[in-house]
Write an enzyme that holds these catalytic residues in place. Structure first.
Site, PDB file in Angstrom:
ATOM      1  N   GLU A  34      -6.562   4.286   8.189  1.00 40.27           N
ATOM      2  CA  GLU A  34      -6.414   5.724   7.908  1.00 40.27           C
ATOM      3  C   GLU A  34      -7.683   6.284   7.274  1.00 40.27           C
ATOM      4  OE1 GLU A  34      -2.743   5.296   5.776  1.00 40.27           O
ATOM      5  OE2 GLU A  34      -1.767   4.725   7.649  1.00 40.27           O
TER       6      GLU A  34
ATOM      7  N   SER B 129       3.804  -2.605  10.263  1.00 42.41           N
ATOM      8  CA  SER B 129       5.262  -2.568  10.427  1.00 42.41           C
ATOM      9  C   SER B 129       5.958  -3.872  10.022  1.00 42.41           C
ATOM     10  CB  SER B 129       5.638  -2.165  11.855  1.00 42.41           C
ATOM     11  OG  SER B 129       5.127  -0.876  12.152  1.00 42.41           O
TER      12      SER B 129
ATOM     13  N   GLU C 187      -5.030  -5.520  10.546  1.00 40.66           N
ATOM     14  CA  GLU C 187      -4.061  -4.453  10.742  1.00 40.66           C
ATOM     15  C   GLU C 187      -4.304  -3.767  12.085  1.00 40.66           C
ATOM     16  OE1 GLU C 187      -2.194  -3.201   6.820  1.00 40.66           O
ATOM     17  OE2 GLU C 187      -3.880  -1.869   7.165  1.00 40.66           O
TER      18      GLU C 187
ATOM     19  N   ASN D 280       0.861  -1.186   0.000  1.00 36.46           N
ATOM     20  CA  ASN D 280       0.000   0.000   0.000  1.00 36.46           C
ATOM     21  C   ASN D 280       0.897   1.236   0.000  1.00 36.46           C
ATOM     22  OD1 ASN D 280      -1.853   2.010   0.496  1.00 36.46           O
ATOM     23  ND2 ASN D 280      -2.313   1.364   2.591  1.00 36.46           N
ATOM     24  N   TRP D 281       0.938   1.913  -1.138  1.00 37.33           N
ATOM     25  CA  TRP D 281       1.846   3.073  -1.245  1.00 37.33           C
ATOM     26  C   TRP D 281       1.281   4.313  -0.550  1.00 37.33           C
ATOM     27  CZ3 TRP D 281       3.942   3.178  -7.023  1.00 37.33           C
ATOM     28  CH2 TRP D 281       4.582   1.959  -7.293  1.00 37.33           C
ATOM     29  N   LYS D 282       0.028   4.277  -0.187  1.00 32.88           N
ATOM     30  CA  LYS D 282      -0.649   5.420   0.458  1.00 32.88           C
ATOM     31  C   LYS D 282      -0.467   6.682  -0.386  1.00 32.88           C
ATOM     32  CE  LYS D 282       0.229   3.220   4.861  1.00 32.88           C
ATOM     33  NZ  LYS D 282       0.207   3.331   6.291  1.00 32.88           N
TER      34      LYS D 282
ATOM     35  N   GLY E   6       2.683   1.787  10.843  1.00 33.49           N
ATOM     36  CA  GLY E   6       3.602   2.910  10.698  1.00 33.49           C
ATOM     37  C   GLY E   6       4.302   3.291  11.993  1.00 33.49           C
TER      38      GLY E   6
ATOM     39  N   GLY F 200       3.017  -1.313   4.270  1.00 35.01           N
ATOM     40  CA  GLY F 200       2.972   0.126   4.033  1.00 35.01           C
ATOM     41  C   GLY F 200       4.364   0.645   3.720  1.00 35.01           C
ATOM     42  N   GLY F 201       5.032   1.156   4.737  1.00 32.00           N
ATOM     43  CA  GLY F 201       6.342   1.806   4.570  1.00 32.00           C
ATOM     44  C   GLY F 201       7.339   0.997   3.747  1.00 32.00           C
TER      45      GLY F 201
ATOM     46  N   HIS G  35      -9.159   0.578   5.317  1.00 29.19           N
ATOM     47  CA  HIS G  35      -7.870   0.878   5.952  1.00 29.19           C
ATOM     48  C   HIS G  35      -8.101   1.819   7.136  1.00 29.19           C
ATOM     49  CE1 HIS G  35      -3.813   2.276   6.626  1.00 29.19           C
ATOM     50  NE2 HIS G  35      -3.415   1.200   5.962  1.00 29.19           N
TER      51      HIS G  35
HETATM   52  C1  PEP Z   1      -0.530  -0.145   6.196  1.00 31.28           C
HETATM   53  O1  PEP Z   1      -0.685   1.054   6.140  1.00 31.28           O
HETATM   54  O2  PEP Z   1      -1.374  -0.899   5.683  1.00 31.28           O
HETATM   55  C2  PEP Z   1       0.653  -0.647   6.886  1.00 31.28           C
HETATM   56  C3  PEP Z   1       0.656  -1.891   7.264  1.00 31.28           C
HETATM   57  O3  PEP Z   1       1.660   0.244   7.091  1.00 31.28           O
HETATM   58  P1  PEP Z   1       3.116  -0.069   7.712  1.00 31.28           P
HETATM   59  O4  PEP Z   1       3.624  -1.334   7.051  1.00 31.28           O
HETATM   60  O5  PEP Z   1       3.950   1.118   7.354  1.00 31.28           O
HETATM   61  O6  PEP Z   1       2.933  -0.254   9.166  1.00 31.28           O
END
Ligand code: PEP
Length: 252
Positions: free
Chosen positions: A99, A215, A169, A9-11, A175, A236-237, A97
């Protein structure tokens, strides 16, 4: 047999040019990986979706949108519809998600509508759910997750579940650098699989891929993915770097 999936997920990251560069790197390196019943999905921002979809057309990399509007067309300035996504040959969408839930008012009720719209338009859904830290601390995490899933997904027919991927999640792990332990992930995934089995039939719950997100990094992916009910990750990251993302794919 359920698929293993690593989804990135590039957000709201990567300009058009940066997206092209990342896809180029991913395409080059992915050729060296032997994929056994494993899907790779990336979810760039809307502005880069069509380009990335074209660039990955003849590769094993699939593309997903990060959201859709619950409605299909009309006077809804700034929104993107399911038919629009479909028209650029994107077949998957991330919904729910944390967010989107926290900053953009995606309630369970609205998500139920978005899920219906996605499925009606032949989109596969990666449905995210998870508890916040207070729920985990107070021991309410199972109850919260059960509510999220029941409210947004339990009106679906058995047939519709074929196009659902679940992603656990825990919000406190997104994050933050803090990952749920493999045991915590396994415990929740098994709970959710059982929940689906009770409402539907075990054939559905056994075939549903449940991803873990929060993470995930090259250093912890293997341990998390080793758990029986963890069928991959939503990243994510670490999905913003080709090296890290592909190291996570290799871990599966
Ligand atoms: C996400 O936003 O779906 C996620 C899992 O982010 P991160 O890997 O950065 O925690």
């Amino acid at each position: 047999m359920r698929s293993k999936i690593v989804a990135g997920n590039w957000k709201m990251n990567k300009t058009y040019q940066e997206s092209k560069a990342l896809v180029k790197e991913l395409k080059k390196s992915v050729k060296e990986i032997k994929l056994d019943n494993t899907r790779i999905i990336i979810a760039p921002p809307f502005t880069n979706l069509q380009k990335v979809s074209k660039k990955t057309k003849d590769t094993c990399i699939e593309v997903a949108a990060q959201n859709i509007c619950a409605l299909e067309s009309g006077a809804f300035t700034g929104e993107i519809s399911a038919p629009m996504i479909k028209s650029i040959h994107v077949d998957t969408v991330i919904l729910g998600h944390s967010e989107r839930r926290e900053y953009f008012g995606d309630t369970d009720e609205l998500l139920a509508k978005k899920v219906d719209t996605a499925l009606k338009n032949d989109l596969e859904v990666i449905f995210c759910f998870g508890e916040v830290l207070e729920d985990r601390k107070s021991g309410n995490h199972f109850k919260v997750v059960e509510e999220q899933i029941k409210k947004a997904l339990f009106h679906l027919t058995s047939e519709e579940w074929v196009n659902i991927i679940l992603a656990y999640e825990p919000v406190w792990a997104i994050g933050t650098g803090e990952t749920a332990s493999p045991e915590q992930a396994q415990e929740m995934h098994a709970f959710v699989r059982e929940l689906v089995a009770e409402r539907y039939i075990s054939g559905i719950s056994e075939n549903i891929s449940i991803l873990y997100g929060g993470s995930v990094k090259p250093t912890n992916a293997k341990e998390i993915f080793s758990k029986e009910d963890v069928d991959g990750g939503l990243i994510g990251g670490a999905a913003l770097s080709a090296n890290d993302f592909l190291a996570i794919v290799k871990a599966i």
